[in-house]
Motif scaffolding. Sequence first.
Motif, PDB file in Angstrom:
ATOM      1  N   ARG A 133       0.854  -1.179   0.000  1.00  0.00           N
ATOM      2  CA  ARG A 133       0.000   0.000   0.000  1.00  0.00           C
ATOM      3  C   ARG A 133       0.890   1.228   0.000  1.00  0.00           C
ATOM      4  O   ARG A 133       1.991   1.195   0.540  1.00  0.00           O
ATOM      5  CB  ARG A 133      -0.883   0.026   1.227  1.00  0.00           C
ATOM      6  N   HIS A 134       0.410   2.279  -0.586  1.00  0.00           N
ATOM      7  CA  HIS A 134       1.113   3.562  -0.567  1.00  0.00           C
ATOM      8  C   HIS A 134       0.345   4.494   0.357  1.00  0.00           C
ATOM      9  O   HIS A 134      -0.888   4.493   0.372  1.00  0.00           O
ATOM     10  CB  HIS A 134       1.173   4.138  -1.993  1.00  0.00           C
ATOM     11  N   LEU A 135       1.049   5.285   1.140  1.00  0.00           N
ATOM     12  CA  LEU A 135       0.382   6.197   2.067  1.00  0.00           C
ATOM     13  C   LEU A 135      -0.591   7.142   1.364  1.00  0.00           C
ATOM     14  O   LEU A 135      -1.638   7.481   1.903  1.00  0.00           O
ATOM     15  CB  LEU A 135       1.413   7.005   2.855  1.00  0.00           C
ATOM     16  N   ARG A 136      -0.269   7.556   0.150  1.00  0.00           N
ATOM     17  CA  ARG A 136      -1.167   8.451  -0.591  1.00  0.00           C
ATOM     18  C   ARG A 136      -2.508   7.776  -0.900  1.00  0.00           C
ATOM     19  O   ARG A 136      -3.522   8.448  -0.984  1.00  0.00           O
ATOM     20  CB  ARG A 136      -0.520   8.919  -1.881  1.00  0.00           C
ATOM     21  N   ASP A 137      -2.502   6.459  -1.048  1.00  0.00           N
ATOM     22  CA  ASP A 137      -3.749   5.743  -1.317  1.00  0.00           C
ATOM     23  C   ASP A 137      -4.733   5.873  -0.159  1.00  0.00           C
ATOM     24  O   ASP A 137      -5.935   5.701  -0.335  1.00  0.00           O
ATOM     25  CB  ASP A 137      -3.476   4.260  -1.594  1.00  0.00           C
ATOM     26  N   GLU A 138      -4.203   6.141   1.031  1.00  0.00           N
ATOM     27  CA  GLU A 138      -5.041   6.297   2.223  1.00  0.00           C
ATOM     28  C   GLU A 138      -5.055   7.749   2.705  1.00  0.00           C
ATOM     29  O   GLU A 138      -5.507   8.034   3.813  1.00  0.00           O
ATOM     30  CB  GLU A 138      -4.521   5.375   3.331  1.00  0.00           C
ATOM     31  N   ASP A 139      -4.518   8.656   1.890  1.00  0.00           N
ATOM     32  CA  ASP A 139      -4.424  10.080   2.227  1.00  0.00           C
ATOM     33  C   ASP A 139      -3.671  10.291   3.541  1.00  0.00           C
ATOM     34  O   ASP A 139      -4.039  11.125   4.360  1.00  0.00           O
ATOM     35  CB  ASP A 139      -5.812  10.723   2.279  1.00  0.00           C
ATOM     36  N   LEU A 140      -2.593   9.521   3.730  1.00  0.00           N
ATOM     37  CA  LEU A 140      -1.804   9.586   4.962  1.00  0.00           C
ATOM     38  C   LEU A 140      -0.363  10.042   4.719  1.00  0.00           C
ATOM     39  O   LEU A 140       0.506   9.838   5.566  1.00  0.00           O
ATOM     40  CB  LEU A 140      -1.792   8.213   5.642  1.00  0.00           C
ATOM     41  N   GLN A 141      -0.092  10.664   3.587  1.00  0.00           N
ATOM     42  CA  GLN A 141       1.270  11.033   3.232  1.00  0.00           C
ATOM     43  C   GLN A 141       1.904  12.049   4.186  1.00  0.00           C
ATOM     44  O   GLN A 141       3.105  12.206   4.214  1.00  0.00           O
ATOM     45  CB  GLN A 141       1.351  11.539   1.793  1.00  0.00           C
ATOM     46  N   ARG A 142       1.121  12.691   5.014  1.00  0.00           N
ATOM     47  CA  ARG A 142       1.661  13.688   5.947  1.00  0.00           C
ATOM     48  C   ARG A 142       1.841  13.145   7.377  1.00  0.00           C
ATOM     49  O   ARG A 142       2.185  13.898   8.279  1.00  0.00           O
ATOM     50  CB  ARG A 142       0.770  14.916   5.967  1.00  0.00           C
ATOM     51  N   LEU A 143       1.647  11.865   7.562  1.00  0.00           N
ATOM     52  CA  LEU A 143       1.852  11.281   8.891  1.00  0.00           C
ATOM     53  C   LEU A 143       3.306  11.455   9.325  1.00  0.00           C
ATOM     54  O   LEU A 143       4.221  11.276   8.521  1.00  0.00           O
ATOM     55  CB  LEU A 143       1.561   9.780   8.883  1.00  0.00           C
ATOM     56  N   PRO A 144       3.548  11.746  10.601  1.00  0.00           N
ATOM     57  CA  PRO A 144       4.924  11.773  11.099  1.00  0.00           C
ATOM     58  C   PRO A 144       5.543  10.376  11.004  1.00  0.00           C
ATOM     59  O   PRO A 144       4.836   9.364  11.061  1.00  0.00           O
ATOM     60  CB  PRO A 144       4.769  12.200  12.564  1.00  0.00           C
ATOM     61  N   ASP A 145       6.861  10.332  10.892  1.00  0.00           N
ATOM     62  CA  ASP A 145       7.574   9.057  10.744  1.00  0.00           C
ATOM     63  C   ASP A 145       7.191   8.049  11.814  1.00  0.00           C
ATOM     64  O   ASP A 145       6.970   6.872  11.528  1.00  0.00           O
ATOM     65  CB  ASP A 145       9.087   9.275  10.794  1.00  0.00           C
ATOM     66  N   GLU A 146       7.113   8.485  13.063  1.00  0.00           N
ATOM     67  CA  GLU A 146       6.803   7.565  14.151  1.00  0.00           C
ATOM     68  C   GLU A 146       5.434   6.918  13.959  1.00  0.00           C
ATOM     69  O   GLU A 146       5.251   5.735  14.247  1.00  0.00           O
ATOM     70  CB  GLU A 146       6.849   8.294  15.505  1.00  0.00           C
ATOM     71  N   GLU A 147       4.460   7.675  13.466  1.00  0.00           N
ATOM     72  CA  GLU A 147       3.122   7.134  13.241  1.00  0.00           C
ATOM     73  C   GLU A 147       3.092   6.203  12.036  1.00  0.00           C
ATOM     74  O   GLU A 147       2.362   5.209  12.034  1.00  0.00           O
ATOM     75  CB  GLU A 147       2.111   8.266  13.080  1.00  0.00           C
ATOM     76  N   ILE A 148       3.876   6.520  11.024  1.00  0.00           N
ATOM     77  CA  ILE A 148       3.981   5.616   9.861  1.00  0.00           C
ATOM     78  C   ILE A 148       4.547   4.280  10.330  1.00  0.00           C
ATOM     79  O   ILE A 148       4.051   3.211   9.977  1.00  0.00           O
ATOM     80  CB  ILE A 148       4.864   6.228   8.761  1.00  0.00           C
ATOM     81  N   PHE A 149       5.575   4.349  11.146  1.00  0.00           N
ATOM     82  CA  PHE A 149       6.208   3.137  11.631  1.00  0.00           C
ATOM     83  C   PHE A 149       5.256   2.349  12.515  1.00  0.00           C
ATOM     84  O   PHE A 149       5.158   1.126  12.416  1.00  0.00           O
ATOM     85  CB  PHE A 149       7.494   3.479  12.379  1.00  0.00           C
ATOM     86  N   ALA A 150       4.520   3.024  13.391  1.00  0.00           N
ATOM     87  CA  ALA A 150       3.544   2.344  14.249  1.00  0.00           C
ATOM     88  C   ALA A 150       2.471   1.662  13.407  1.00  0.00           C
ATOM     89  O   ALA A 150       2.049   0.537  13.710  1.00  0.00           O
ATOM     90  CB  ALA A 150       2.916   3.341  15.227  1.00  0.00           C
ATOM     91  N   LYS A 151       2.030   2.317  12.351  1.00  0.00           N
ATOM     92  CA  LYS A 151       1.031   1.736  11.441  1.00  0.00           C
ATOM     93  C   LYS A 151       1.601   0.486  10.768  1.00  0.00           C
ATOM     94  O   LYS A 151       0.923  -0.534  10.664  1.00  0.00           O
ATOM     95  CB  LYS A 151       0.615   2.775  10.390  1.00  0.00           C
ATOM     96  N   ALA A 152       2.849   0.567  10.326  1.00  0.00           N
ATOM     97  CA  ALA A 152       3.490  -0.591   9.688  1.00  0.00           C
ATOM     98  C   ALA A 152       3.585  -1.764  10.658  1.00  0.00           C
ATOM     99  O   ALA A 152       3.323  -2.909  10.281  1.00  0.00           O
ATOM    100  CB  ALA A 152       4.875  -0.204   9.167  1.00  0.00           C
ATOM    101  N   ILE A 153       3.933  -1.495  11.898  1.00  0.00           N
ATOM    102  CA  ILE A 153       4.020  -2.558  12.905  1.00  0.00           C
ATOM    103  C   ILE A 153       2.648  -3.173  13.129  1.00  0.00           C
ATOM    104  O   ILE A 153       2.488  -4.394  13.128  1.00  0.00           O
ATOM    105  CB  ILE A 153       4.612  -2.020  14.223  1.00  0.00           C
ATOM    106  N   ALA A 154       1.637  -2.333  13.304  1.00  0.00           N
ATOM    107  CA  ALA A 154       0.276  -2.819  13.572  1.00  0.00           C
ATOM    108  C   ALA A 154      -0.260  -3.671  12.428  1.00  0.00           C
ATOM    109  O   ALA A 154      -0.987  -4.638  12.651  1.00  0.00           O
ATOM    110  CB  ALA A 154      -0.657  -1.640  13.837  1.00  0.00           C
ATOM    111  N   GLU A 155       0.104  -3.324  11.180  1.00  0.00           N
ATOM    112  CA  GLU A 155      -0.408  -4.028  10.010  1.00  0.00           C
ATOM    113  C   GLU A 155       0.554  -5.088   9.487  1.00  0.00           C
ATOM    114  O   GLU A 155       0.265  -5.759   8.501  1.00  0.00           O
ATOM    115  CB  GLU A 155      -0.719  -3.018   8.898  1.00  0.00           C
TER     116      GLU A 155
END
Length: 117
Positions: free
Chosen positions: A18-40
Amino acid sequence: MCRRETARWLREQGFDARHLRDEDLQRLPDEEIFAKAIAEGRVVVTHDLDFGEIGALTRGRKASVIVFRLHNPRQPQLIERLSSVLSDSTEALRQGAVVIVEDARHRIRPLPIGAKR
């Protein structure tokens, strides 16, 4: 962040990308992107060196990052290197690793940093 074409290529290869832009999340801070990746249970594919540092701080949580450090980051070169890296590092990525991809080589660092496999 890599281009959408990279996520599309990964899906064509059978990966659940998945690409962050596909979920309109391209502006998430790095820590939140990483947390999302861990959760998923996802691997972060990026040019951003900060993700390697964040990956080093996972404290045992399952996470992986592929970081590109290419002189020619155009899509054909990136896909060529990614294809080679995936064939060599899929198991390490499943277990949690930072993979640094350069023009002529790649390095795999198991997470947490300093762990032996």
